[in-house]
Design a protein around this motif. Sequence first.
Motif, PDB file in Angstrom:
ATOM      1  N   LEU A  82       0.699  -1.255  -0.163  1.00 44.97           N
ATOM      2  CA  LEU A  82       0.165   0.220   0.020  1.00 44.97           C
ATOM      3  C   LEU A  82       0.709   1.587  -0.030  1.00 44.97           C
ATOM      4  N   VAL A  83       1.889   1.153   0.255  1.00 46.04           N
ATOM      5  CA  VAL A  83       2.807   2.297   0.332  1.00 46.04           C
ATOM      6  C   VAL A  83       3.603   2.727  -1.131  1.00 46.04           C
ATOM      7  N   LEU A  84       3.576   1.853  -1.899  1.00 46.65           N
ATOM      8  CA  LEU A  84       4.046   1.492  -3.472  1.00 46.65           C
ATOM      9  C   LEU A  84       3.192   2.507  -4.346  1.00 46.65           C
ATOM     10  N   PRO A  85       3.940   3.214  -5.331  1.00 42.18           N
ATOM     11  CA  PRO A  85       3.149   3.999  -6.356  1.00 42.18           C
ATOM     12  C   PRO A  85       2.529   2.943  -7.358  1.00 42.18           C
ATOM     13  N   PHE A  86       1.297   3.191  -7.665  1.00 40.29           N
ATOM     14  CA  PHE A  86       0.725   2.344  -8.656  1.00 40.29           C
ATOM     15  C   PHE A  86       0.133   3.394  -9.765  1.00 40.29           C
ATOM     16  N   GLY A  87       1.337   3.472 -10.676  1.00 40.17           N
ATOM     17  CA  GLY A  87       0.918   4.503 -11.754  1.00 40.17           C
ATOM     18  C   GLY A  87       1.338   5.851 -11.193  1.00 40.17           C
ATOM     19  N   ASN A  88       0.466   7.097 -10.856  1.00 38.54           N
ATOM     20  CA  ASN A  88       0.890   8.120 -10.095  1.00 38.54           C
ATOM     21  C   ASN A  88      -0.029   8.419  -8.897  1.00 38.54           C
ATOM     22  N   PHE A  89      -0.954   6.911  -8.605  1.00 41.34           N
ATOM     23  CA  PHE A  89      -1.435   6.775  -7.306  1.00 41.34           C
ATOM     24  C   PHE A  89      -0.735   6.032  -5.944  1.00 41.34           C
ATOM     25  N   VAL A  90      -0.709   6.607  -5.206  1.00 39.33           N
ATOM     26  CA  VAL A  90       0.043   5.991  -3.892  1.00 39.33           C
ATOM     27  C   VAL A  90      -1.218   5.820  -2.890  1.00 39.33           C
ATOM     28  N   PRO A  91      -1.663   4.653  -2.271  1.00 41.19           N
ATOM     29  CA  PRO A  91      -2.588   4.439  -1.572  1.00 41.19           C
ATOM     30  C   PRO A  91      -2.332   5.118  -0.271  1.00 41.19           C
ATOM     31  N   VAL A  92      -0.984   4.803   0.318  1.00 40.83           N
ATOM     32  CA  VAL A  92      -0.671   5.254   1.733  1.00 40.83           C
ATOM     33  C   VAL A  92       0.694   6.121   1.303  1.00 40.83           C
ATOM     34  N   ARG A  93       0.589   7.477   1.635  1.00 41.33           N
ATOM     35  CA  ARG A  93       1.666   8.218   1.419  1.00 41.33           C
ATOM     36  C   ARG A  93       2.294   9.162   2.456  1.00 41.33           C
ATOM     37  N   PHE A  94       3.586   9.045   2.974  1.00 46.51           N
ATOM     38  CA  PHE A  94       4.010  10.093   3.869  1.00 46.51           C
ATOM     39  C   PHE A  94       5.607  10.008   3.992  1.00 46.51           C
ATOM     40  N   THR A  95       5.946  10.786   4.622  1.00 47.88           N
ATOM     41  CA  THR A  95       7.622  11.006   4.458  1.00 47.88           C
ATOM     42  C   THR A  95       8.193  10.034   5.577  1.00 47.88           C
ATOM     43  N   GLY A  96       8.982   9.141   5.164  1.00 53.27           N
ATOM     44  CA  GLY A  96       9.728   8.405   5.876  1.00 53.27           C
ATOM     45  C   GLY A  96       9.093   6.846   5.664  1.00 53.27           C
ATOM     46  N   ASP A  97       8.232   6.839   4.865  1.00 53.73           N
ATOM     47  CA  ASP A  97       7.626   5.315   4.416  1.00 53.73           C
ATOM     48  C   ASP A  97       8.273   4.591   3.934  1.00 53.73           C
ATOM     49  N   PHE A  98       9.459   4.643   3.643  1.00 55.19           N
ATOM     50  CA  PHE A  98      10.372   3.572   3.065  1.00 55.19           C
ATOM     51  C   PHE A  98      10.804   2.869   4.664  1.00 55.19           C
ATOM     52  N   PHE A  99      10.874   3.557   5.393  1.00 57.55           N
ATOM     53  CA  PHE A  99      11.250   2.680   6.974  1.00 57.55           C
ATOM     54  C   PHE A  99       9.947   1.812   7.202  1.00 57.55           C
ATOM     55  N   VAL A 100       8.862   2.401   7.017  1.00 58.60           N
ATOM     56  CA  VAL A 100       7.786   1.460   7.295  1.00 58.60           C
ATOM     57  C   VAL A 100       7.660   0.176   6.361  1.00 58.60           C
ATOM     58  N   PHE A 101       8.053   0.552   5.128  1.00 56.46           N
ATOM     59  CA  PHE A 101       8.149  -0.783   3.941  1.00 56.46           C
ATOM     60  C   PHE A 101       9.082  -1.892   4.499  1.00 56.46           C
ATOM     61  N   LEU A 102      10.206  -1.363   5.081  1.00 55.35           N
ATOM     62  CA  LEU A 102      11.162  -2.244   5.617  1.00 55.35           C
ATOM     63  C   LEU A 102      10.553  -2.794   6.668  1.00 55.35           C
ATOM     64  N   ILE A 135      16.526 -13.680   7.377  1.00 54.25           N
ATOM     65  CA  ILE A 135      15.888 -12.245   7.342  1.00 54.25           C
ATOM     66  C   ILE A 135      17.114 -11.268   7.918  1.00 54.25           C
ATOM     67  N   LEU A 136      17.967 -11.977   8.952  1.00 57.49           N
ATOM     68  CA  LEU A 136      19.037 -11.140   9.535  1.00 57.49           C
ATOM     69  C   LEU A 136      20.246 -10.876   8.542  1.00 57.49           C
ATOM     70  N   SER A 137      20.329 -11.698   7.379  1.00 58.36           N
ATOM     71  CA  SER A 137      21.385 -11.523   6.499  1.00 58.36           C
ATOM     72  C   SER A 137      20.946 -10.827   5.273  1.00 58.36           C
ATOM     73  N   ILE A 138      19.684 -10.729   4.893  1.00 57.86           N
ATOM     74  CA  ILE A 138      19.323 -10.256   3.755  1.00 57.86           C
ATOM     75  C   ILE A 138      18.387  -8.978   3.935  1.00 57.86           C
ATOM     76  N   GLU A 139      17.890  -8.701   4.887  1.00 51.78           N
ATOM     77  CA  GLU A 139      17.075  -7.251   5.181  1.00 51.78           C
ATOM     78  C   GLU A 139      18.368  -6.318   5.505  1.00 51.78           C
ATOM     79  N   PRO A 140      19.342  -6.454   5.821  1.00 50.93           N
ATOM     80  CA  PRO A 140      20.148  -5.186   5.649  1.00 50.93           C
ATOM     81  C   PRO A 140      20.655  -4.681   4.472  1.00 50.93           C
ATOM     82  N   VAL A 141      20.757  -5.668   3.515  1.00 48.70           N
ATOM     83  CA  VAL A 141      21.024  -5.641   2.079  1.00 48.70           C
ATOM     84  C   VAL A 141      20.074  -4.768   1.332  1.00 48.70           C
ATOM     85  N   LEU A 142      18.695  -5.085   1.696  1.00 48.00           N
ATOM     86  CA  LEU A 142      17.546  -4.308   1.087  1.00 48.00           C
ATOM     87  C   LEU A 142      17.293  -2.973   1.679  1.00 48.00           C
ATOM     88  N   GLY A 143      17.716  -2.845   3.077  1.00 49.96           N
ATOM     89  CA  GLY A 143      17.596  -1.419   3.527  1.00 49.96           C
ATOM     90  C   GLY A 143      18.649  -0.612   3.032  1.00 49.96           C
TER      91      GLY A 143
END
Length: 307
Positions: A82-102, A135-143
């Motif tokens: 829900l925090v990702l852009p679908f076209g130019n529409f973002v269901p849930v948008r706020f500053t710092g939402d990439f932390f929420v994604f992780l 998750i402990l080994s790959i989540e840091p790479v994604l972050g």
Amino acid sequence: MEVQKIVFALITIAIIFFLPPLLDGISRKIKAILQWRQGGPILQTYYDLQSLLSMEPILPTERLAFRIAPYIAFASALSAALVLPFGNFVPVRFTGDFFVFLYVLAMFSVAMMIAGFSVNSTYTNAGANREMMLILSIEPVLGVAIGIFALNAHSLSISGIPLNLTFTPSTILAYVLLAYAVYAEGGFIPFDIAEAEPEILEGPLCEYSGKLLGIFKWSMLIKRLALLWLFVSFLVIPIIRDFIDISTFAGGLVVLVAQLVAVFVLYAIIAIIEASNARFRIDQAIRVNSKVFMASLVVLIIAALGW
């Protein structure tokens, strides 16, 4: 403008809930063809989910954690999408939402661990342990990969990052890191170590059945879509924004179609990779992930220097 938002909202709901089983069915069909098998129909995953969701589960334990783990996984996967852009529409948008994604992606793995550790079974405990190590080994790479994009775009918003990206050496390397992290985080072969059906009988999900298993399976497919959608958004939007005005309805549709095409292409490529590889051992996966993480730190330093 309101009509545009409603149209994109309906399309987004359809994509998040109903596209993942179709992609999985296509992937299964491609792998069957490559392995000289007939395989099931493309809609087989829909049939499987429908069958599971219509059945009452058999509970091997009365622990509440066992029953709520699938719902935590589903909510986590849905929140990530829900925090990702679908076209130019973002269901849930706020500053710092990439932390929420992780964070919500990590919560999905936590739900898998809860599922595995809440039952006294060798297979589920082994799967939960593997999920924790992975998750402990790959989540840091994604972050770190997303952090490099954020540093380049000077934005902490998932939807704002692709709009402000510039293609620098560190950004190009970040795409490679993100592609690897998305693949490993998605649990595609050879990283499907936590489930490992022939080895530990689906690990954390071994004791699940019926509706609860269906919810877990569905949430896993949504998580994979969210990860791939993140990658294609970071790839497609910076390219298209230089040619058309993506803030308009037509521009948003062009971006959405491009995202959909890219996801289908990536899923087909992933199916080919899965059909051509064997599963890693857990120690092999951790060793590879550790090396990639060290490489990601080097790329982060390059990005911090402005390159």
